[in-house]
Design an enzyme around this catalytic site. Structure first.
Site, mmCIF file in Angstrom:
data_model
loop_
_atom_site.group_PDB
_atom_site.id
_atom_site.type_symbol
_atom_site.label_atom_id
_atom_site.label_comp_id
_atom_site.label_asym_id
_atom_site.label_seq_id
_atom_site.Cartn_x
_atom_site.Cartn_y
_atom_site.Cartn_z
ATOM 1 C CB SER A 17 -5.094 1.826 -3.197
ATOM 2 O OG SER A 17 -5.050 0.813 -2.201
ATOM 3 C CE LYS A 40 -3.573 5.752 -5.368
ATOM 4 N NZ LYS A 40 -5.030 5.945 -5.495
ATOM 5 C CG HIS A 63 -16.097 1.151 -2.274
ATOM 6 N ND1 HIS A 63 -17.258 0.824 -1.622
ATOM 7 C CD2 HIS A 63 -16.391 2.207 -3.070
ATOM 8 C CE1 HIS A 63 -18.209 1.657 -2.001
ATOM 9 N NE2 HIS A 63 -17.718 2.495 -2.883
ATOM 10 C CD GLN A 64 -14.321 2.849 -6.774
ATOM 11 O OE1 GLN A 64 -15.088 2.687 -7.729
ATOM 12 N NE2 GLN A 64 -14.467 3.847 -5.915
ATOM 13 C CG ASP A 120 -6.759 7.363 -8.713
ATOM 14 O OD1 ASP A 120 -5.762 7.064 -8.021
ATOM 15 O OD2 ASP A 120 -7.918 7.421 -8.242
ATOM 16 C CE LYS A 123 -15.800 13.025 -8.727
ATOM 17 N NZ LYS A 123 -15.782 11.550 -8.822
HETATM 18 P P1 NAD Z 1 -10.152 0.181 -1.332
HETATM 19 O O1 NAD Z 1 -9.327 0.789 -0.252
HETATM 20 O O2 NAD Z 1 -11.545 -0.198 -1.052
HETATM 21 O O3 NAD Z 1 -9.392 -1.135 -1.884
HETATM 22 C C1 NAD Z 1 -8.003 -1.120 -2.114
HETATM 23 C C2 NAD Z 1 -7.587 -2.364 -2.887
HETATM 24 O O4 NAD Z 1 -6.173 -2.299 -3.120
HETATM 25 C C3 NAD Z 1 -7.829 -3.665 -2.128
HETATM 26 O O5 NAD Z 1 -8.116 -4.690 -3.060
HETATM 27 C C4 NAD Z 1 -6.498 -3.901 -1.448
HETATM 28 O O6 NAD Z 1 -6.295 -5.255 -1.095
HETATM 29 C C5 NAD Z 1 -5.549 -3.466 -2.547
HETATM 30 N N1 NAD Z 1 -4.217 -3.126 -2.065
HETATM 31 C C6 NAD Z 1 -3.908 -2.356 -0.995
HETATM 32 N N2 NAD Z 1 -2.579 -2.285 -0.866
HETATM 33 C C7 NAD Z 1 -2.041 -3.026 -1.870
HETATM 34 C C8 NAD Z 1 -0.701 -3.334 -2.264
HETATM 35 N N3 NAD Z 1 0.354 -2.870 -1.607
HETATM 36 N N4 NAD Z 1 -0.516 -4.121 -3.354
HETATM 37 C C9 NAD Z 1 -1.588 -4.591 -4.068
HETATM 38 N N5 NAD Z 1 -2.869 -4.337 -3.719
HETATM 39 C C10 NAD Z 1 -3.090 -3.560 -2.642
HETATM 40 O O7 NAD Z 1 -10.048 1.196 -2.549
HETATM 41 P P2 NAD Z 1 -11.072 1.383 -3.756
HETATM 42 O O8 NAD Z 1 -12.069 2.422 -3.396
HETATM 43 O O9 NAD Z 1 -11.517 0.075 -4.239
HETATM 44 O O10 NAD Z 1 -10.118 2.076 -4.854
HETATM 45 C C11 NAD Z 1 -9.121 1.312 -5.508
HETATM 46 C C12 NAD Z 1 -8.290 2.245 -6.370
HETATM 47 O O11 NAD Z 1 -9.083 2.790 -7.417
HETATM 48 C C13 NAD Z 1 -7.692 3.439 -5.630
HETATM 49 O O12 NAD Z 1 -6.356 3.615 -6.044
HETATM 50 C C14 NAD Z 1 -8.557 4.601 -6.097
HETATM 51 O O13 NAD Z 1 -7.899 5.844 -6.020
HETATM 52 C C15 NAD Z 1 -8.815 4.177 -7.527
HETATM 53 N N6 NAD Z 1 -9.964 4.811 -8.197
HETATM 54 C C16 NAD Z 1 -9.831 5.071 -9.527
HETATM 55 C C17 NAD Z 1 -10.875 5.661 -10.206
HETATM 56 C C18 NAD Z 1 -10.742 5.932 -11.697
HETATM 57 O O14 NAD Z 1 -11.585 6.620 -12.264
HETATM 58 N N7 NAD Z 1 -9.755 5.372 -12.361
HETATM 59 C C19 NAD Z 1 -12.063 5.989 -9.547
HETATM 60 C C20 NAD Z 1 -12.186 5.672 -8.200
HETATM 61 C C21 NAD Z 1 -11.128 5.074 -7.532
#
Ligand code: NAD
Length: 332
Positions: free
Chosen positions: A210, A237, A149-150, A233, A78
């Site tokens: 995040s 973090k 989003h996730q 990830d 990817k």
């Molecule tokens: P997003 O930007 O849409 O949402 C971010 C979330 O984190 C929100 O709920 C926000 O309120 C919260 N947040 C932001 N700052 C914060 C803080 N200081 N303390 C606590 N919460 C806080 O992001 P997303 O697309 O939903 O992604 C969320 C996370 O998932 C990211 O870290 C992304 O890299 C990770 N991710 C992991 C995988 C995996 O396979 N494990 C896949 C995709 C994304």
């Protein structure tokens, strides 16, 4: 699972982003991820080292996640990353990726598949697989930490995987919680916004933020809970207090990623957990590890996201698209 050889040897199948929603079901995503986790644990599939680079252009981060599943016949990568100005400047989402599949026998390209929705669905499938294999059968309350989003995909997949009666949620930005209430409402499940301490009522907790500092403390989690920590990830973090991992039985997708970029990085650095204590969830799927052994045990799945998840789900999409005559076929 889909075989990487679904496309004839002299052809390339293209499945663009706009078609993914109609081609990928939650069941197919779950099955593909569960099977490839099992293949990873039995040594039949491996992920390649991840490349992630700052482009020095558009403030973008770009990279590759690849791997090879020799049993599934799936080889590929990817490619993509994060372009922080996409939405404001061009009206398209900031995360952009595409999956490329190759013929493992010859190296010829086989398929090109939109990777954006696929990423959300394969990530949600990973936490769902952990819930299926590690949560108590009588789990009724699902806790959510995160509402971005996730989180919406995570919640929907969890509610489709296990019969939860209630969802409780906390988010650092509480104004975002109505999006979770909406998903729960669509699924006919009650939703309540809670303080962090309120998550003690949860039987399963998904964290998907995040954040770079722990929000969920060990004291916020009751005995018998299953946690799926999905947001961490990247190095630095953190979503949950390291002490929680010291107290839990810790599972992961891949140990090398878990200790370096996953939630376990902090517990390992603090000496509360060793890499050898962490169990690949594929071992539970394969039956070589018992998984949860008591109703009081806290189980924690550290889902960091591996390339093989993307490839497995992409191969499943290609197979469906080709069998339905919906892929664009280009001669090589
Ligand atoms: P997003 O930007 O849409 O949402 C971010 C979330 O984190 C929100 O709920 C926000 O309120 C919260 N947040 C932001 N700052 C914060 C803080 N200081 N303390 C606590 N919460 C806080 O992001 P997303 O697309 O939903 O992604 C969320 C996370 O998932 C990211 O870290 C992304 O890299 C990770 N991710 C992991 C995988 C995996 O396979 N494990 C896949 C995709 C994304």
């Amino acid at each position: 699972m889909a075989d990487g050889r679904a496309v004839p040897a002299n052809e390339l199948a293209i499945v663009p982003e706009g078609m993914i929603a109609d081609l990928l079901t939650r069941e197919a995503s779950f099955a593909a991820v569960e099977k490839v986790f099992a293949a990873m644990a039995s040594g039949d599939a491996c992920n390649f080292p991840v490349v992630r680079e700052a482009l020095g252009h558009e403030d973008a981060l770009y990279g590759f996640k690849g791997g090879f599943d020799r049993v599934g016949g799936v080889l590929g990568l990817k490619a993509g990353g994060y372009w922080p100005h996409n939405l404001e400047r061009r009206g398209i989402i900031n995360h952009q990726s595409t999956v490329f599949l190759f013929d493992p026998d010859t190296g010829r390209v086989r398929a090109m598949v939109g990777g954006n929705l696929l990423t959300a669905l394969r990530t949600a499938a990973a936490s769902s697989v952990s819930i299926r294999h590690l949560a108590r059968a009588d789990a009724r309350v699902l806790g959510m930490v995160g509402a971005g989003h996730q989180a919406k995909f995570q919640l929907r997949a969890a509610l489709e995987t296990h019969r939860f009666e209630k969802v409780i949620g906390w988010n650092y930005h509480p104004e975002m919680l109505p999006c979770l209430a909406a998903v729960a409402g669509e699924m006919g499940v009650e939703f309540e916004a809670v303080e962090l301490a309120g998550l003690r009522a949860a039987d399963v907790i998904i964290t998907i933020t995040s954040s770079f500092a722990a929000s969920l403390m060990a004291d916020h989690v009751s005995p018998g809970t299953h946690l799926a920590c999905m947001g961490t990830d990247t190095k630095g973090k953190q979503e949950v207090e390291a002490a929680l991992l010291g107290r839990a039985t810790v599972f992961c997708d891949e140990v090398a990623q878990s200790v370096s970029i996953g939630e376990a990085q902090h517990a390992v650095a603090a000496g509360l957990l060793a890499a050898g204590d962490i169990v690949q969830i594929g071992a539970v799927i394969n039956g070589t590890h018992p998984g949860r052994t008591s109703a009081e045990e806290i189980t924690l799945f550290d889902g960091t996201g591996v390339g093989l998840q993307d490839l497995a789900v992409a191969a499943s999409i290609v197979e469906t698209a080709v069998s339905r005559g919906l892929a664009t076929i280009v001669p090589l």
